[in-house]
Design a protein around this motif. Structure first.
Motif, PDB file in Angstrom:
ATOM      1  N   GLN A 141       0.834  -1.215   0.000  1.00 15.68           N
ATOM      2  CA  GLN A 141       0.000   0.000   0.000  1.00 15.68           C
ATOM      3  C   GLN A 141       0.866   1.261   0.000  1.00 15.68           C
ATOM      4  O   GLN A 141       0.566   2.231  -0.686  1.00 15.68           O
ATOM      5  CB  GLN A 141      -0.949  -0.017   1.207  1.00 15.68           C
ATOM      6  N   ARG A 142       1.940   1.217   0.793  1.00 12.82           N
ATOM      7  CA  ARG A 142       2.849   2.371   0.827  1.00 12.82           C
ATOM      8  C   ARG A 142       3.477   2.604  -0.547  1.00 12.82           C
ATOM      9  O   ARG A 142       3.589   3.739  -1.011  1.00 12.82           O
ATOM     10  CB  ARG A 142       3.941   2.171   1.890  1.00 12.82           C
ATOM     11  N   GLU A 143       3.828   1.526  -1.179  1.00 14.32           N
ATOM     12  CA  GLU A 143       4.449   1.624  -2.504  1.00 14.32           C
ATOM     13  C   GLU A 143       3.449   2.205  -3.526  1.00 14.32           C
ATOM     14  O   GLU A 143       3.801   3.042  -4.356  1.00 14.32           O
ATOM     15  CB  GLU A 143       4.880   0.227  -2.930  1.00 14.32           C
ATOM     16  N   MET A 144       2.212   1.780  -3.405  1.00 14.14           N
ATOM     17  CA  MET A 144       1.171   2.273  -4.313  1.00 14.14           C
ATOM     18  C   MET A 144       0.968   3.785  -4.115  1.00 14.14           C
ATOM     19  O   MET A 144       0.836   4.537  -5.080  1.00 14.14           O
ATOM     20  CB  MET A 144      -0.141   1.513  -4.038  1.00 14.14           C
ATOM     21  N   ALA A 145       0.977   4.216  -2.845  1.00 10.40           N
ATOM     22  CA  ALA A 145       0.786   5.641  -2.558  1.00 10.40           C
ATOM     23  C   ALA A 145       1.958   6.455  -3.115  1.00 10.40           C
ATOM     24  O   ALA A 145       1.768   7.490  -3.768  1.00 10.40           O
ATOM     25  CB  ALA A 145       0.654   5.870  -1.048  1.00 10.40           C
ATOM     26  N   GLN A 146       3.175   5.970  -2.874  1.00 10.42           N
ATOM     27  CA  GLN A 146       4.353   6.696  -3.358  1.00 10.42           C
ATOM     28  C   GLN A 146       4.366   6.759  -4.889  1.00 10.42           C
ATOM     29  O   GLN A 146       4.686   7.793  -5.473  1.00 10.42           O
ATOM     30  CB  GLN A 146       5.639   6.025  -2.840  1.00 10.42           C
ATOM     31  N   ASP A 147       3.979   5.655  -5.519  1.00 12.01           N
ATOM     32  CA  ASP A 147       3.946   5.618  -6.985  1.00 12.01           C
ATOM     33  C   ASP A 147       2.945   6.654  -7.529  1.00 12.01           C
ATOM     34  O   ASP A 147       3.219   7.342  -8.516  1.00 12.01           O
ATOM     35  CB  ASP A 147       3.560   4.205  -7.452  1.00 12.01           C
ATOM     36  N   ALA A 148       1.803   6.775  -6.871  1.00  8.64           N
ATOM     37  CA  ALA A 148       0.803   7.756  -7.331  1.00  8.64           C
ATOM     38  C   ALA A 148       1.338   9.180  -7.154  1.00  8.64           C
ATOM     39  O   ALA A 148       1.174  10.030  -8.035  1.00  8.64           O
ATOM     40  CB  ALA A 148      -0.511   7.569  -6.570  1.00  8.64           C
ATOM     41  N   VAL A 149       2.011   9.427  -6.030  1.00  6.43           N
ATOM     42  CA  VAL A 149       2.598  10.757  -5.807  1.00  6.43           C
ATOM     43  C   VAL A 149       3.655  11.040  -6.883  1.00  6.43           C
ATOM     44  O   VAL A 149       3.716  12.138  -7.438  1.00  6.43           O
ATOM     45  CB  VAL A 149       3.193  10.861  -4.375  1.00  6.43           C
ATOM     46  N   ASN A 150       4.454  10.031  -7.203  1.00  6.85           N
ATOM     47  CA  ASN A 150       5.478  10.213  -8.247  1.00  6.85           C
ATOM     48  C   ASN A 150       4.846  10.608  -9.577  1.00  6.85           C
ATOM     49  O   ASN A 150       5.376  11.448 -10.299  1.00  6.85           O
ATOM     50  CB  ASN A 150       6.273   8.925  -8.465  1.00  6.85           C
ATOM     51  N   ARG A 151       3.720   9.991  -9.904  1.00  6.55           N
ATOM     52  CA  ARG A 151       3.095  10.278 -11.204  1.00  6.55           C
ATOM     53  C   ARG A 151       2.354  11.601 -11.236  1.00  6.55           C
ATOM     54  O   ARG A 151       2.263  12.237 -12.280  1.00  6.55           O
ATOM     55  CB  ARG A 151       2.149   9.126 -11.593  1.00  6.55           C
ATOM     56  N   TRP A 152       1.798  12.052 -10.088  1.00  5.79           N
ATOM     57  CA  TRP A 152       0.970  13.271 -10.119  1.00  5.79           C
ATOM     58  C   TRP A 152       1.717  14.544  -9.732  1.00  5.79           C
ATOM     59  O   TRP A 152       1.235  15.649  -9.956  1.00  5.79           O
ATOM     60  CB  TRP A 152      -0.274  13.093  -9.214  1.00  5.79           C
ATOM     61  N   TYR A 153       2.908  14.372  -9.123  1.00  3.25           N
ATOM     62  CA  TYR A 153       3.615  15.557  -8.624  1.00  3.25           C
ATOM     63  C   TYR A 153       3.920  16.555  -9.744  1.00  3.25           C
ATOM     64  O   TYR A 153       3.527  17.724  -9.670  1.00  3.25           O
ATOM     65  CB  TYR A 153       4.903  15.126  -7.907  1.00  3.25           C
ATOM     66  N   TRP A 154       4.599  16.082 -10.805  1.00  4.57           N
ATOM     67  CA  TRP A 154       5.008  17.027 -11.852  1.00  4.57           C
ATOM     68  C   TRP A 154       3.815  17.619 -12.610  1.00  4.57           C
ATOM     69  O   TRP A 154       3.760  18.831 -12.827  1.00  4.57           O
ATOM     70  CB  TRP A 154       6.034  16.376 -12.792  1.00  4.57           C
ATOM     71  N   PRO A 155       2.854  16.763 -13.016  1.00  7.98           N
ATOM     72  CA  PRO A 155       1.675  17.371 -13.664  1.00  7.98           C
ATOM     73  C   PRO A 155       0.973  18.404 -12.775  1.00  7.98           C
ATOM     74  O   PRO A 155       0.456  19.404 -13.269  1.00  7.98           O
ATOM     75  CB  PRO A 155       0.769  16.169 -13.951  1.00  7.98           C
ATOM     76  N   SER A 156       0.983  18.182 -11.443  1.00  7.00           N
ATOM     77  CA  SER A 156       0.309  19.170 -10.576  1.00  7.00           C
ATOM     78  C   SER A 156       1.075  20.494 -10.577  1.00  7.00           C
ATOM     79  O   SER A 156       0.469  21.563 -10.503  1.00  7.00           O
ATOM     80  CB  SER A 156       0.094  18.630  -9.155  1.00  7.00           C
ATOM     81  N   LEU A 157       2.406  20.435 -10.692  1.00  4.58           N
ATOM     82  CA  LEU A 157       3.169  21.693 -10.774  1.00  4.58           C
ATOM     83  C   LEU A 157       2.907  22.412 -12.098  1.00  4.58           C
ATOM     84  O   LEU A 157       2.956  23.640 -12.173  1.00  4.58           O
ATOM     85  CB  LEU A 157       4.674  21.424 -10.633  1.00  4.58           C
ATOM     86  N   MET A 158       2.624  21.616 -13.134  1.00  2.96           N
ATOM     87  CA  MET A 158       2.326  22.219 -14.445  1.00  2.96           C
ATOM     88  C   MET A 158       0.972  22.929 -14.440  1.00  2.96           C
ATOM     89  O   MET A 158       0.702  23.757 -15.303  1.00  2.96           O
ATOM     90  CB  MET A 158       2.330  21.153 -15.540  1.00  2.96           C
ATOM     91  N   MET A 159       0.123  22.589 -13.472  1.00  2.00           N
ATOM     92  CA  MET A 159      -1.205  23.211 -13.426  1.00  2.00           C
ATOM     93  C   MET A 159      -1.145  24.731 -13.259  1.00  2.00           C
ATOM     94  O   MET A 159      -2.112  25.423 -13.542  1.00  2.00           O
ATOM     95  CB  MET A 159      -2.025  22.646 -12.253  1.00  2.00           C
ATOM     96  N   PHE A 160      -0.012  25.236 -12.759  1.00  2.00           N
ATOM     97  CA  PHE A 160       0.093  26.692 -12.570  1.00  2.00           C
ATOM     98  C   PHE A 160       0.414  27.412 -13.868  1.00  2.00           C
ATOM     99  O   PHE A 160       0.495  28.631 -13.898  1.00  2.00           O
ATOM    100  CB  PHE A 160       1.140  26.992 -11.489  1.00  2.00           C
ATOM    101  N   GLY A 161       0.606  26.640 -14.921  1.00  2.00           N
ATOM    102  CA  GLY A 161       0.855  27.248 -16.225  1.00  2.00           C
ATOM    103  C   GLY A 161       2.326  27.478 -16.472  1.00  2.00           C
ATOM    104  O   GLY A 161       3.169  27.207 -15.603  1.00  2.00           O
ATOM    105  N   PRO A 162       2.657  27.968 -17.671  1.00  2.00           N
ATOM    106  CA  PRO A 162       4.056  28.141 -18.055  1.00  2.00           C
ATOM    107  C   PRO A 162       4.785  29.124 -17.141  1.00  2.00           C
ATOM    108  O   PRO A 162       4.151  29.873 -16.404  1.00  2.00           O
ATOM    109  CB  PRO A 162       3.971  28.698 -19.477  1.00  2.00           C
ATOM    110  N   PRO A 163       6.129  29.103 -17.167  1.00  2.00           N
ATOM    111  CA  PRO A 163       6.896  30.047 -16.350  1.00  2.00           C
ATOM    112  C   PRO A 163       6.498  31.488 -16.700  1.00  2.00           C
ATOM    113  O   PRO A 163       6.026  31.748 -17.805  1.00  2.00           O
ATOM    114  CB  PRO A 163       8.349  29.794 -16.740  1.00  2.00           C
ATOM    115  N   ASP A 164       6.710  32.392 -15.743  1.00  3.56           N
ATOM    116  CA  ASP A 164       6.252  33.780 -15.915  1.00  3.56           C
ATOM    117  C   ASP A 164       6.740  34.428 -17.203  1.00  3.56           C
ATOM    118  O   ASP A 164       6.004  35.171 -17.846  1.00  3.56           O
ATOM    119  CB  ASP A 164       6.700  34.628 -14.721  1.00  3.56           C
ATOM    120  N   ASP A 165       7.994  34.142 -17.588  1.00  5.89           N
ATOM    121  CA  ASP A 165       8.503  34.819 -18.793  1.00  5.89           C
ATOM    122  C   ASP A 165       7.925  34.233 -20.081  1.00  5.89           C
ATOM    123  O   ASP A 165       8.192  34.743 -21.162  1.00  5.89           O
ATOM    124  CB  ASP A 165      10.041  34.824 -18.815  1.00  5.89           C
ATOM    125  N   GLU A 166       7.130  33.159 -19.962  1.00  2.00           N
ATOM    126  CA  GLU A 166       6.492  32.611 -21.165  1.00  2.00           C
ATOM    127  C   GLU A 166       4.973  32.592 -21.045  1.00  2.00           C
ATOM    128  O   GLU A 166       4.294  31.813 -21.694  1.00  2.00           O
ATOM    129  CB  GLU A 166       6.957  31.163 -21.389  1.00  2.00           C
TER     130      GLU A 166
END
Ligand SMILES: [Fe+2]
Ligand SMILES: [Fe+2]
Length: 325
Positions: free
Chosen positions: A190-215
């Protein structure tokens, strides 16, 4: 026929209405549907609010995927309530956009024809139950960071819709956190499953804020109009600051070895975001783009009889009222 007289006159001075609009913005007051507003302000809001509404509606799909397979009755009830909340968010936002002069049909047509954008985060698949936790914690968490400042957006109907939405989003985030917490206190699998989900969603969630300010081409104007209050990068940093202590409580690792606080910069150092992936998904080539739109189209067609029945009922009621009158 267009004659020179038909062309909009180039006025060196601001009109009375324009001055009033600028004054309202400067005073941090609200623009209401009855007020005059520049066409570009109206268009920009229609784009933003309708994209936001589409995101709520499409966002129901990755989680609805798990309603029938939630691990307990309690989890099923919570997940169903959450997915219904997202439908409600879509409705508040479509209504807010309608006050700007676009119809619900037009927005729906744009979405199902694949012409409208929605948040690319919802084009990722949800293969395990832990994805429900990671979506709540990371995706709803990022949504909160993005949306709390929108409660003060200069356009009244949008800001007011956001107040209600944000209250529900904070519940969503907590339920996701709690799913992960339970998994992290469970078996190694279960711990492995949770960590795997965090690994997959972390970067896409950071992308939700949109492109960097200069772009980010629309940001400056949006901030001048007080629709947006903070830049994409500022919000992304704020989100990371919120995640770090929560990740510690959960016992999960955020999948970025370079992540650390930089005292000098007063910001977090982090690895580069894979913007190529972001642009691919945004361009409709993400893992589930076509599936999401296909499902939306089917749901729209399957719901045709409901819309017809509601319209017919409204017509009969109006006829009955007219007869009484
Ligand atoms: Fe939502
Ligand atoms: Fe949510």
């Amino acid at each position: 026929m267009t004659t020179p007289a038909d062309l909009a006159p180039v006025e060196p001075e601001l009109s009375e209405a324009e001055k009033q609009f600028n004054d309202l913005i400067a005073a941090d007051s609200r623009i209401e549907p009855r007020d005059w507003m520049p066409e570009s302000y109206r268009k920009s809001l229609i784009r933003q609010i309708s994209q936001h509404a589409h995101s709520e509606i499409i966002g129901m799909q990755p989680e609805a995927n798990w309603i029938t397979r939630a691990p307990s009755l309690k989890r099923k009830a919570i997940l169903m309530a959450k997915v219904q909340d997202e439908a409600g968010h879509g409705l508040y936002l479509y209504s807010a956009a309608q006050t700007l002069g676009i119809s619900r049909e037009e927005m729906t047509d744009q979405l199902i024809a694949g012409k409208a954008k929605y948040s690319s985060i919802f084009n990722y698949p949800t293969p395990t139950w832990a994805d429900m936790g990671a979506i709540g914690w990371l995706v709803d968490g990022a949504a909160i960071c993005n949306q709390v400042p929108l409660c003060r957006a200069s356009y009244g109907p949008y800001g007011r819709a956001m107040v209600r939405i944000c209250k529900e989003e904070s519940f969503h985030q907590r339920q996701g956190f709690e799913i992960l917490l339970e998994l992290m206190q469970g078996t190694p699998a279960q711990r492995e499953m949770a960590q795997d989900a965090v690994n997959r969603w972390y970067w896409p969630s950071l992308m939700m804020f949109g492109p960097p300010d200069d772009e980010s081409p629309n940001s400056a104007q949006s901030m001048a109009w007080k629709i947006k209050r903070f830049s994409n990068d500022e919000l992304r940093q704020r989100f990371i600051g919120m995640l770090i202590p929560q990740a510690e409580v959960l016992g999960v690792t955020l999948p970025d070895p370079k992540l650390r606080w930089n005292e000098e910069k007063g910001a977090y150092d982090m690895s580069d975001i894979d913007w190529d992936e972001f642009h691919e998904v945004l361009a409709g080539r993400g893992p589930t783009n076509s599936q999401r739109l296909q499902r939306r189209r089917e749901a729209h067609e399957e719901g045709a009889w409901v819309r017809e029945a509601a319209a017919e009922y409204a017509r009969k009621q109006a006829a009955a009222r007219a007869e009484v009158a």
